[in-house]
Design a protein around this motif. Structure first.
Motif, PDB file in Angstrom:
ATOM      1  N   GLY A  39     100.143 -16.372   8.338  1.00 17.60           N
ATOM      2  CA  GLY A  39     100.808 -16.019   7.094  1.00 17.60           C
ATOM      3  C   GLY A  39     101.931 -15.022   7.254  1.00 17.60           C
ATOM      4  O   GLY A  39     102.169 -14.195   6.364  1.00 17.60           O
ATOM      5  N   GLY A  40     102.647 -15.100   8.356  1.00 16.02           N
ATOM      6  CA  GLY A  40     103.756 -14.194   8.585  1.00 16.02           C
ATOM      7  C   GLY A  40     103.357 -12.801   9.012  1.00 16.02           C
ATOM      8  O   GLY A  40     104.194 -11.880   9.003  1.00 16.02           O
ATOM      9  N   VAL A  41     102.100 -12.646   9.437  1.00 13.59           N
ATOM     10  CA  VAL A  41     101.595 -11.340   9.864  1.00 13.59           C
ATOM     11  C   VAL A  41     100.963 -11.491  11.249  1.00 13.59           C
ATOM     12  O   VAL A  41     100.205 -12.441  11.488  1.00 13.59           O
ATOM     13  CB  VAL A  41     100.553 -10.784   8.869  1.00 13.59           C
ATOM     14  CG1 VAL A  41      99.948  -9.482   9.379  1.00 13.59           C
ATOM     15  CG2 VAL A  41     101.189 -10.580   7.501  1.00 13.59           C
ATOM     16  N   ALA A  42     101.253 -10.571  12.137  1.00 14.98           N
ATOM     17  CA  ALA A  42     100.596 -10.567  13.441  1.00 14.98           C
ATOM     18  C   ALA A  42      99.169 -10.059  13.259  1.00 14.98           C
ATOM     19  O   ALA A  42      98.953  -8.929  12.814  1.00 14.98           O
ATOM     20  CB  ALA A  42     101.349  -9.677  14.419  1.00 14.98           C
ATOM     21  N   THR A  43      98.196 -10.899  13.575  1.00 16.24           N
ATOM     22  CA  THR A  43      96.799 -10.521  13.396  1.00 16.24           C
ATOM     23  C   THR A  43      96.135 -10.071  14.691  1.00 16.24           C
ATOM     24  O   THR A  43      95.108  -9.399  14.657  1.00 16.24           O
ATOM     25  CB  THR A  43      95.999 -11.703  12.820  1.00 16.24           C
ATOM     26  OG1 THR A  43      96.094 -12.824  13.706  1.00 16.24           O
ATOM     27  CG2 THR A  43      96.539 -12.078  11.445  1.00 16.24           C
ATOM     28  N   HIS A  44      96.717 -10.460  15.821  1.00 20.27           N
ATOM     29  CA  HIS A  44      96.130 -10.105  17.114  1.00 20.27           C
ATOM     30  C   HIS A  44      97.232 -10.138  18.166  1.00 20.27           C
ATOM     31  O   HIS A  44      98.028 -11.076  18.213  1.00 20.27           O
ATOM     32  CB  HIS A  44      95.025 -11.097  17.481  1.00 20.27           C
ATOM     33  CG  HIS A  44      94.255 -10.741  18.719  1.00 20.27           C
ATOM     34  ND1 HIS A  44      93.482  -9.613  18.820  1.00 20.27           N
ATOM     35  CD2 HIS A  44      94.161 -11.362  19.916  1.00 20.27           C
ATOM     36  CE1 HIS A  44      92.922  -9.559  20.018  1.00 20.27           C
ATOM     37  NE2 HIS A  44      93.327 -10.610  20.716  1.00 20.27           N
ATOM     38  N   VAL A  45      97.273  -9.106  18.985  1.00 16.79           N
ATOM     39  CA  VAL A  45      98.258  -9.059  20.069  1.00 16.79           C
ATOM     40  C   VAL A  45      97.553  -8.664  21.362  1.00 16.79           C
ATOM     41  O   VAL A  45      96.616  -7.861  21.359  1.00 16.79           O
ATOM     42  CB  VAL A  45      99.407  -8.068  19.774  1.00 16.79           C
ATOM     43  CG1 VAL A  45     100.341  -8.621  18.729  1.00 16.79           C
ATOM     44  CG2 VAL A  45      98.873  -6.712  19.337  1.00 16.79           C
ATOM     45  N   ARG A  46      97.994  -9.273  22.459  1.00 19.85           N
ATOM     46  CA  ARG A  46      97.462  -8.967  23.786  1.00 19.85           C
ATOM     47  C   ARG A  46      98.628  -8.806  24.749  1.00 19.85           C
ATOM     48  O   ARG A  46      99.646  -9.488  24.617  1.00 19.85           O
ATOM     49  CB  ARG A  46      96.535 -10.078  24.284  1.00 19.85           C
ATOM     50  CG  ARG A  46      95.245 -10.231  23.509  1.00 19.85           C
ATOM     51  CD  ARG A  46      94.403 -11.381  24.035  1.00 19.85           C
ATOM     52  NE  ARG A  46      95.029 -12.667  23.750  1.00 19.85           N
ATOM     53  CZ  ARG A  46      95.352 -13.573  24.671  1.00 19.85           C
ATOM     54  NH1 ARG A  46      95.124 -13.321  25.952  1.00 19.85           N
ATOM     55  NH2 ARG A  46      95.895 -14.721  24.321  1.00 19.85           N
ATOM     56  N   VAL A  47      98.448  -7.930  25.707  1.00 18.84           N
ATOM     57  CA  VAL A  47      99.481  -7.705  26.705  1.00 18.84           C
ATOM     58  C   VAL A  47      98.863  -7.833  28.090  1.00 18.84           C
ATOM     59  O   VAL A  47      97.712  -7.426  28.310  1.00 18.84           O
ATOM     60  CB  VAL A  47     100.146  -6.322  26.509  1.00 18.84           C
ATOM     61  CG1 VAL A  47      99.174  -5.184  26.785  1.00 18.84           C
ATOM     62  CG2 VAL A  47     101.374  -6.179  27.385  1.00 18.84           C
ATOM     63  N   GLY A  48      99.594  -8.438  29.003  1.00 18.32           N
ATOM     64  CA  GLY A  48      99.053  -8.640  30.342  1.00 18.32           C
ATOM     65  C   GLY A  48     100.120  -8.485  31.403  1.00 18.32           C
ATOM     66  O   GLY A  48     101.316  -8.387  31.116  1.00 18.32           O
ATOM     67  N   GLY A  49      99.659  -8.450  32.640  1.00 15.83           N
ATOM     68  CA  GLY A  49     100.591  -8.353  33.745  1.00 15.83           C
ATOM     69  C   GLY A  49      99.871  -8.289  35.067  1.00 15.83           C
ATOM     70  O   GLY A  49      98.652  -8.117  35.137  1.00 15.83           O
ATOM     71  N   LYS A  50     100.632  -8.424  36.116  1.00 17.07           N
ATOM     72  CA  LYS A  50     100.088  -8.366  37.466  1.00 17.07           C
ATOM     73  C   LYS A  50     100.033  -6.921  37.953  1.00 17.07           C
ATOM     74  O   LYS A  50     100.749  -6.055  37.451  1.00 17.07           O
ATOM     75  CB  LYS A  50     100.931  -9.227  38.404  1.00 17.07           C
ATOM     76  CG  LYS A  50     100.883 -10.711  38.060  1.00 17.07           C
ATOM     77  CD  LYS A  50     101.723 -11.537  39.013  1.00 17.07           C
ATOM     78  CE  LYS A  50     101.624 -13.023  38.662  1.00 17.07           C
ATOM     79  NZ  LYS A  50     102.432 -13.867  39.574  1.00 17.07           N
ATOM     80  N   VAL A  51      99.158  -6.691  38.951  1.00 21.97           N
ATOM     81  CA  VAL A  51      98.965  -5.353  39.522  1.00 21.97           C
ATOM     82  C   VAL A  51      98.991  -5.461  41.040  1.00 21.97           C
ATOM     83  O   VAL A  51      98.396  -6.378  41.613  1.00 21.97           O
ATOM     84  CB  VAL A  51      97.630  -4.726  39.059  1.00 21.97           C
ATOM     85  CG1 VAL A  51      97.480  -3.311  39.602  1.00 21.97           C
ATOM     86  CG2 VAL A  51      97.533  -4.732  37.535  1.00 21.97           C
ATOM     87  N   VAL A  52      99.675  -4.515  41.685  1.00 19.14           N
ATOM     88  CA  VAL A  52      99.819  -4.527  43.138  1.00 19.14           C
ATOM     89  C   VAL A  52      99.388  -3.170  43.697  1.00 19.14           C
ATOM     90  O   VAL A  52      99.835  -2.129  43.201  1.00 19.14           O
ATOM     91  CB  VAL A  52     101.278  -4.813  43.547  1.00 19.14           C
ATOM     92  CG1 VAL A  52     101.427  -4.778  45.060  1.00 19.14           C
ATOM     93  CG2 VAL A  52     101.728  -6.158  43.001  1.00 19.14           C
ATOM     94  N   PRO A  53      98.520  -3.135  44.730  1.00 17.06           N
ATOM     95  CA  PRO A  53      98.122  -1.857  45.321  1.00 17.06           C
ATOM     96  C   PRO A  53      99.258  -1.251  46.145  1.00 17.06           C
ATOM     97  O   PRO A  53     100.009  -1.972  46.801  1.00 17.06           O
ATOM     98  CB  PRO A  53      96.937  -2.236  46.204  1.00 17.06           C
ATOM     99  CG  PRO A  53      97.198  -3.664  46.578  1.00 17.06           C
ATOM    100  CD  PRO A  53      97.864  -4.284  45.375  1.00 17.06           C
ATOM    101  N   VAL A  54      99.358   0.069  46.101  1.00 19.37           N
ATOM    102  CA  VAL A  54     100.422   0.764  46.828  1.00 19.37           C
ATOM    103  C   VAL A  54      99.876   1.853  47.745  1.00 19.37           C
ATOM    104  O   VAL A  54     100.321   2.001  48.880  1.00 19.37           O
ATOM    105  CB  VAL A  54     101.443   1.383  45.847  1.00 19.37           C
ATOM    106  CG1 VAL A  54     102.478   2.222  46.583  1.00 19.37           C
ATOM    107  CG2 VAL A  54     102.134   0.299  45.037  1.00 19.37           C
ATOM    108  N   ALA A  55      98.901   2.627  47.268  1.00 21.44           N
ATOM    109  CA  ALA A  55      98.409   3.750  48.075  1.00 21.44           C
ATOM    110  C   ALA A  55      96.968   4.069  47.721  1.00 21.44           C
ATOM    111  O   ALA A  55      96.500   3.781  46.610  1.00 21.44           O
ATOM    112  CB  ALA A  55      99.282   4.987  47.867  1.00 21.44           C
TER     113      ALA A  55
END
Length: 281
Positions: free
Chosen positions: A257-273
């Motif tokens: 209905g023109g409203v954001a009801t749920h949002v998710r965010v994702g991404g990759k992860v890389v080890p450094v130290a």
């Protein structure tokens, strides 16, 4: 001595994305000691996974910038969950994270993680002219197809729609913070299902990647009609090129209905130290 991991989040290669320090075994440390460690690392955020205090949570997360504690953030949530999986403390799949803001679902995968945002909120609509001026941009740089304003899904941010090419010229001006509502000002160019953004913190500095801002962006995009009013949407968010740390943020938005009801965010992860750090006195 406490052990720590440093990982780069929202990237598939080291020395890109946004770096995060995850410090283990800090259960007995005071707030002042946690803050001292975060200040020592000097990264945008340092995360401290701790035993949960609420029913249903798999772990509790405290998040510190070099100067203060945050109630919620995307970058440390993704990075910490992935680090805990690699340490054998979490499995692949769904888990529940506890922060000051409450309980949030995290889905851990082999190459990264996804975080569910808090309740979507649409704030005030704002005049674009002073926001553009606060970044040294002209009114002609503003994209007239959407109105500037505030949105959030865990943390509030101010969004300014700009034309292609204007983002690279953005520079905070004197009095910049006076125009910002929430954690930062986000100029955004949205086209073809992809967003190019920057995030200038009200307290100063620029993030290479900002998970909480991406969550808020999904809310803003639906409210401004830049995403269809119904259905599931996927947006690729590009950030960090201007600071030499290119980042890719995966944004998932559910609209009803023109409203954001749920949002998710994702991404990759890389080890450094990986290493040891002293306990502050």
């Amino acid at each position: 001595m406490l052990s720590y991991d440093v990982v780069d989040v929202f990237t598939d290669r080291a020395f890109a994305g946004n770096p995060l320090a995850v410090v283990h075994g800090a259960e007995e440390l005071s707030d002042g000691q946690l803050q001292a460690i975060a200040s020592e690392f000097g990264l945008s955020e340092t995360a401290f996974p701790l035993p949960p205090t609420r029913s249903g949570a798999d772990y509790r997360l405290r998040i510190f910038t070099p100067s203060s504690e945050l109630p919620f953030a995307g970058l440390p949530s993704l990075g910490t969950a992935w680090v805990l999986r690699t340490a054998g403390k979490l499995g692949t799949g769904r888990c529940v994270q506890e922060t000051v803001k409450g309980l949030h679902e995290v889905v851990v995968r082999e190459d990264g993680a996804t975080l569910a945002g808090d309740r979507p909120v649409v704030g005030d609509y704002l005049d674009a002219a002073p926001l553009a001026g606060a970044l040294g941009l002209f009114l002609s740089d503003v994209d007239p197809h959407a109105e500037a304003g505030v949105a959030g899904a865990g943390m509030d941010f101010t969004f300014l729609p700009v034309r292609d090419g204007a983002i690279g010229r953005a520079r905070p001006q004197v009095g910049f913070a006076d125009h910002v509502v929430g954690r930062g000002l986000v100029p955004v160019c949205f086209a073809g299902g992809e967003a190019h953004v920057r995030m200038f913190r009200a307290a100063g500095g620029e993030d290479a990647a900002t998970g909480a801002a991406a969550l808020a962006l999904g809310v803003w995009l639906v409210d401004r009609g830049l995403l269809a009013p119904e259905g599931e949407h996927f947006v690729v968010v590009r950030q960090g090129q201007e600071v030499g740390r290119p980042s890719t943020v995966e944004l998932h938005v559910t609209a009803v209905g023109g409203v954001a009801t749920h949002v998710r965010v994702g991404g990759k992860v890389v080890p450094v130290a990986h290493g040891k750090i002293r306990v502050p006195g």
